[in-house]
Write a protein that holds these residues in place. Structure first.
Motif, PDB file in Angstrom:
ATOM      1  N   SER A  99     108.180  43.745  43.182  1.00 54.34           N
ATOM      2  CA  SER A  99     109.248  42.960  43.824  1.00 54.34           C
ATOM      3  C   SER A  99     110.342  42.564  42.839  1.00 54.34           C
ATOM      4  CB  SER A  99     108.668  41.715  44.504  1.00 54.34           C
ATOM      5  OG  SER A  99     107.906  40.952  43.590  1.00 54.34           O
ATOM      6  N   GLY A 100     110.072  42.693  41.545  1.00 56.97           N
ATOM      7  CA  GLY A 100     111.101  42.563  40.522  1.00 56.97           C
ATOM      8  C   GLY A 100     111.885  41.264  40.516  1.00 56.97           C
ATOM      9  N   GLY A 101     111.274  40.159  40.899  1.00 56.51           N
ATOM     10  CA  GLY A 101     111.977  38.871  40.925  1.00 56.51           C
ATOM     11  C   GLY A 101     112.544  38.502  42.277  1.00 56.51           C
ATOM     12  N   SER A 102     112.376  39.371  43.274  1.00 54.64           N
ATOM     13  CA  SER A 102     112.924  39.087  44.612  1.00 54.64           C
ATOM     14  C   SER A 102     112.270  37.869  45.254  1.00 54.64           C
ATOM     15  CB  SER A 102     112.746  40.300  45.531  1.00 54.64           C
ATOM     16  OG  SER A 102     113.412  41.423  45.023  1.00 54.64           O
ATOM     17  N   LEU A 103     110.986  37.682  44.973  1.00 52.94           N
ATOM     18  CA  LEU A 103     110.286  36.521  45.521  1.00 52.94           C
ATOM     19  C   LEU A 103     110.856  35.231  44.939  1.00 52.94           C
ATOM     20  CD1 LEU A 103     108.014  35.410  47.293  1.00 52.94           C
ATOM     21  CD2 LEU A 103     106.421  35.803  45.397  1.00 52.94           C
ATOM     22  N   ALA A 104     111.115  35.242  43.640  1.00 50.42           N
ATOM     23  CA  ALA A 104     111.739  34.067  43.007  1.00 50.42           C
ATOM     24  C   ALA A 104     113.118  33.813  43.607  1.00 50.42           C
ATOM     25  CB  ALA A 104     111.841  34.271  41.504  1.00 50.42           C
ATOM     26  N   HIS A 105     113.880  34.882  43.810  1.00 50.06           N
ATOM     27  CA  HIS A 105     115.228  34.729  44.376  1.00 50.06           C
ATOM     28  C   HIS A 105     115.178  34.176  45.794  1.00 50.06           C
ATOM     29  CE1 HIS A 105     118.929  36.154  46.471  1.00 50.06           C
ATOM     30  NE2 HIS A 105     119.472  35.669  45.367  1.00 50.06           N
ATOM     31  N   PHE A 106     114.155  34.527  46.562  1.00 50.10           N
ATOM     32  CA  PHE A 106     114.006  34.017  47.929  1.00 50.10           C
ATOM     33  C   PHE A 106     114.053  32.496  47.942  1.00 50.10           C
ATOM     34  CE2 PHE A 106     111.455  32.636  51.577  1.00 50.10           C
ATOM     35  CZ  PHE A 106     111.980  33.415  52.609  1.00 50.10           C
ATOM     36  N   PHE A 107     113.454  31.894  46.920  1.00 48.27           N
ATOM     37  CA  PHE A 107     113.422  30.431  46.862  1.00 48.27           C
ATOM     38  C   PHE A 107     114.575  29.851  46.050  1.00 48.27           C
ATOM     39  CE2 PHE A 107     109.097  31.436  48.085  1.00 48.27           C
ATOM     40  CZ  PHE A 107     108.836  30.469  49.040  1.00 48.27           C
ATOM     41  N   THR A 108     114.889  30.452  44.913  1.00 48.32           N
ATOM     42  CA  THR A 108     115.913  29.854  44.052  1.00 48.32           C
ATOM     43  C   THR A 108     117.321  29.996  44.618  1.00 48.32           C
ATOM     44  OG1 THR A 108     116.065  31.873  42.714  1.00 48.32           O
ATOM     45  CG2 THR A 108     114.549  30.154  41.969  1.00 48.32           C
ATOM     46  N   SER A 109     117.500  30.803  45.658  1.00 44.58           N
ATOM     47  CA  SER A 109     118.799  30.853  46.330  1.00 44.58           C
ATOM     48  C   SER A 109     119.044  29.615  47.175  1.00 44.58           C
ATOM     49  CB  SER A 109     118.895  32.107  47.210  1.00 44.58           C
ATOM     50  OG  SER A 109     117.903  32.081  48.230  1.00 44.58           O
ATOM     51  N   GLN A 110     118.020  28.761  47.303  1.00 49.41           N
ATOM     52  CA  GLN A 110     118.122  27.542  48.092  1.00 49.41           C
ATOM     53  C   GLN A 110     118.254  26.318  47.191  1.00 49.41           C
ATOM     54  OE1 GLN A 110     118.261  27.922  51.456  1.00 49.41           O
ATOM     55  NE2 GLN A 110     118.036  30.113  51.021  1.00 49.41           N
ATOM     56  N   SER A 111     119.062  25.381  47.641  1.00 47.58           N
ATOM     57  CA  SER A 111     119.193  24.120  46.918  1.00 47.58           C
ATOM     58  C   SER A 111     117.863  23.368  46.926  1.00 47.58           C
ATOM     59  CB  SER A 111     120.285  23.269  47.575  1.00 47.58           C
ATOM     60  OG  SER A 111     120.369  22.005  46.970  1.00 47.58           O
ATOM     61  N   GLY A 112     117.537  22.758  45.808  1.00 46.77           N
ATOM     62  CA  GLY A 112     116.317  21.963  45.721  1.00 46.77           C
ATOM     63  C   GLY A 112     115.109  22.711  45.216  1.00 46.77           C
ATOM     64  N   ALA A 113     115.252  24.026  44.945  1.00 45.54           N
ATOM     65  CA  ALA A 113     114.102  24.820  44.513  1.00 45.54           C
ATOM     66  C   ALA A 113     113.512  24.306  43.203  1.00 45.54           C
ATOM     67  CB  ALA A 113     114.507  26.285  44.368  1.00 45.54           C
ATOM     68  N   SER A 114     114.353  23.756  42.330  1.00 48.39           N
ATOM     69  CA  SER A 114     113.862  23.308  41.018  1.00 48.39           C
ATOM     70  C   SER A 114     112.817  22.204  41.142  1.00 48.39           C
ATOM     71  CB  SER A 114     115.028  22.825  40.155  1.00 48.39           C
ATOM     72  OG  SER A 114     115.713  21.755  40.782  1.00 48.39           O
TER      73      SER A 114
END
Length: 364
Positions: free
Chosen positions: A228-243
């Protein structure tokens, strides 16, 4: 009423990232988009296209560049039998009744036209169209499409709403709910949740929902990704508040990094291969151990278009979902091109996360 978007200008057509930003902004404002059209500066078909759209009721957003902003105003003036005037340093149709810098709204018969001047690297001007259509989205998990339709369509009739179903992946249905004249969205959703206990999430954005739910329970999430090459991380980090809930993701393509970063043992890789249940199980364990997260997801597979074998053809993906108290690992086979296989892998991992703690994620 139709909702249409037109891009006018080569610079908009060529800039994929800017176009995606514009469309995200529009989708946040409109309940849906029925058509998207693209025209370069010299395309004479734009006038005919505008004329055809405005013969019907339409909410129309026209995105222009600096070079095409005035051209579009001139065409709209011709179509609507108007003339252009200078207002707030913008040459626009005289009947434009609402305007802000770089944006104006024009009413014609039963249509609304919002013209936007978009500049690369800059914030999009305000979208002035107000979409009053009543619409909601719910997500239904672990239910087949036919079964869901059989159960929910009679309920929809009772509350005077109309349903649109889309199967994102096996066992995950996205349902748009449109209210009719006397429809009641809230009562329909409440009844659907009562009918399908621990299957319905009443949120349009699943990533944002998970972030909110994990945050409210002070829980953390981490990933180990390969195909998935980081796509799973992007699914969440594209949203505000992910941190607030996301510890991080280790993208381990090589076997060396699987071993060194995630403590996957060499024997498992040699015996079963990097794409295997044994390895992805250790990847999820390694992700949780290194991050001290409450939940971990791991993905390893063959996204293609090359690399497949008879035993593990292109589209073979293993996913492991883990909590502090349980773990579930499963093999899947997805079809499509490389990007679609990756996207389906991400959605399936998200679904497995929800299912690993149904009491928390599906609670009212």
């Amino acid at each position: 009423m139709k909702r249409d978007v037109i891009f006018v200008g080569n610079r908009l057509i060529l800039n994929d990232a800017f176009e995606r930003y514009i469309l995200r902004s529009i989708k946040n404002r409109l309940t849906s988009i029925d058509s998207i059209s693209y025209f370069d500066e010299s395309d004479k078909g734009l006038f005919l296209h505008l004329e055809a759209l405005l013969k019907n009721d339409s909410k129309l957003i026209i995105v222009t560049t600096k070079n095409t902003f005035t051209i579009v105003g001139k065409l709209l003036s011709t179509v609507t039998a108007d003339n252009q005037i200078l207002k707030e340093q913008m040459l626009i149709p005289s009947r434009a009744n609402i305007l802000e810098h770089g944006s104006y709204l024009l009413n014609h018969n039963n249509s609304e036209i919002n013209v936007l001047l978009a500049t690369e690297g800059k914030t999009l001007p305000p979208i002035l169209i107000d979409d009053e259509s009543r619409l909601a989205t719910i997500h239904l998990f672990n239910e087949e499409l036919l079964s869901a339709q059989t159960l929910l369509e009679p309920l929809a009739q009772n509350f005077d709403v109309r349903l649109e179903f889309s199967e994102l992946i096996e066992g995950w249905l996205k349902i748009k709910i449109h209210t009719r004249r006397h429809g009641n969205l809230a009562q329909f959703i409440a009844s659907a949740r009562g009918l399908m206990h621990h299957k319905v999430i009443a949120a349009s954005n699943i990533a944002a929902f998970i972030i909110e739910r994990l945050g409210s329970h002070h829980k953390k999430l981490s990933f180990a990704e390969s195909c998935s090459g980081g796509s799973l991380a992007h699914f969440f980090t594209s949203q505000s508040g992910a941190s607030a809930i996301f510890e991080g993701s280790l993208v381990t393509y090589s076997n060396t990094l699987k071993a060194n970063w995630l403590a996957v043992d060499d024997e498992s890789i040699e015996t079963h291969g990097a794409v295997s249940a044994e390895v992805v199980l250790q990847m999820s364990e390694g992700s949780m151990n290194v991050s001290f997260a409450d939940y971990a997801l791991a993905i390893s597979g063959v996204a293609g278009p090359t690399g497949g074998t008879d035993a593990k053809p292109v589209g073979t993906v293993y996913i492991s979902a883990r909590s502090k108290t349980s773990v579930h690992t499963e093999r899947f086979h997805f079809e499509g091109d490389r990007n679609y296989i990756q996207e389906q892998s991400v959605l399936m991992a998200v679904k497995m996360l929800l299912n690993i703690d149904r009491e928390m994620f599906f609670a009212a």
